[in-house]
Motif scaffolding. Structure first.
Motif, PDB file in Angstrom:
ATOM      1  N   ARG A  44       4.999   0.809  -2.099  1.00 14.59           N
ATOM      2  CA  ARG A  44       5.414  -0.561  -1.794  1.00 14.59           C
ATOM      3  C   ARG A  44       5.237  -0.818  -0.303  1.00 14.59           C
ATOM      4  O   ARG A  44       5.317   0.092   0.505  1.00 14.59           O
TER       5      ARG A  44
ATOM      6  N   VAL B 234       2.829  -4.045  -4.221  1.00 13.15           N
ATOM      7  CA  VAL B 234       2.792  -2.729  -4.856  1.00 13.15           C
ATOM      8  C   VAL B 234       1.330  -2.324  -5.007  1.00 13.15           C
ATOM      9  O   VAL B 234       0.528  -3.060  -5.579  1.00 13.15           O
TER      10      VAL B 234
ATOM     11  N   THR C 132       4.955  -8.453  -6.289  1.00 10.43           N
ATOM     12  CA  THR C 132       6.034  -8.586  -7.260  1.00 10.43           C
ATOM     13  C   THR C 132       6.596 -10.007  -7.242  1.00 10.43           C
ATOM     14  O   THR C 132       6.618 -10.665  -6.210  1.00 10.43           O
TER      15      THR C 132
ATOM     16  N   ASP D 251       7.530  -7.797  -2.586  1.00  9.52           N
ATOM     17  CA  ASP D 251       6.837  -6.614  -2.079  1.00  9.52           C
ATOM     18  C   ASP D 251       5.435  -6.530  -2.673  1.00  9.52           C
ATOM     19  O   ASP D 251       5.196  -6.981  -3.802  1.00  9.52           O
TER      20      ASP D 251
ATOM     21  N   VAL E 118      11.993  -1.337  -5.348  1.00  9.22           N
ATOM     22  CA  VAL E 118      10.981  -2.340  -5.014  1.00  9.22           C
ATOM     23  C   VAL E 118      11.659  -3.697  -5.153  1.00  9.22           C
ATOM     24  O   VAL E 118      12.389  -3.928  -6.117  1.00  9.22           O
TER      25      VAL E 118
END
Length: 127
Positions: free
Chosen positions: A94, A72, A16, A70, A66
Motif C-alpha cells: 500500500r 494497492v 481503494t 490508498d 489498508v
C-alpha cells in the motif's frame, strides 16, 4: 517482512474505494485477497498460455491495514511449476494517497492448475 517492494513490474495496481471498506474505513481482507487472486491468475494464465484456476491459498498473512484512498500494488512471482500446477508468491503493498512511502500489507502463495476447455487439468505449456 520486506522493507521495499519487489523490483519487477506489478501485476496490478488499484486505488481503494469506499465500497471496498468496512464502516471504519479499513479495506476488507476479502477484497484484498481477491485483488491478489486476480494478480496471480493473470500470471498463471500467461505462463500456462490458457485458462488456470485457483486451487489453494497458502500462508496468507495480513501485516498492516489498508485505508480508503490508498493505492494497492500487487506483485506476483512464479516460484514453482509442476506438470499441471503453478505456485505463485504474491505480495500486496500500500501507498498512501499523498506519500511515496510503501509498506507490505499482505502476502501469500497461490496455487493454480491449468485446465482445458472441459475444465479438466492439463499439462502446463512451458514459456
Amino acid at each position: 517482512m520486506a522493507d521495499t517492494p519487489p523490483s519487477g513490474q506489478p501485476a496490478i495496481r488499484v486505488t481503494t474505494m469506499p465500497a471496498d471498506a468496512n464502516p471504519y474505513g479499513d479495506i476488507f481482507g476479502g477484497w484484498l485477497m481477491s485483488q491478489m487472486d486476480m494478480a496471480a491468475g493473470l500470471t498463471a494464465a500467461r505462463y500456462a498460455k490458457g485458462r488456470a484456476v485457483t486451487i489453494a491459498v497458502e500462508g496468507m498473512k495480513f501485516h498492516a491495514p489498508v485505508a480508503v484512498g490508498d493505492e494497492v500494488t500487487v506483485y506476483a512471482d512464479m516460484v514453482k511449476v509442476g506438470r499441471t500446477s503453478m505456485t505463485i508468491d504474491v505480495q500486496a503493498w500500500r501507498r498512501g494517497r499523498h506519500t511515496e512511502e510503501s509498506c507490505l500489507v499482505t502476502q501469500a502463495q497461490f496455487v493454480f492448475v491449468a485446465i482445458d476447455k472441459d475444465r479438466k487439468p492439463r499439462a502446463v505449456v512451458e514459456s
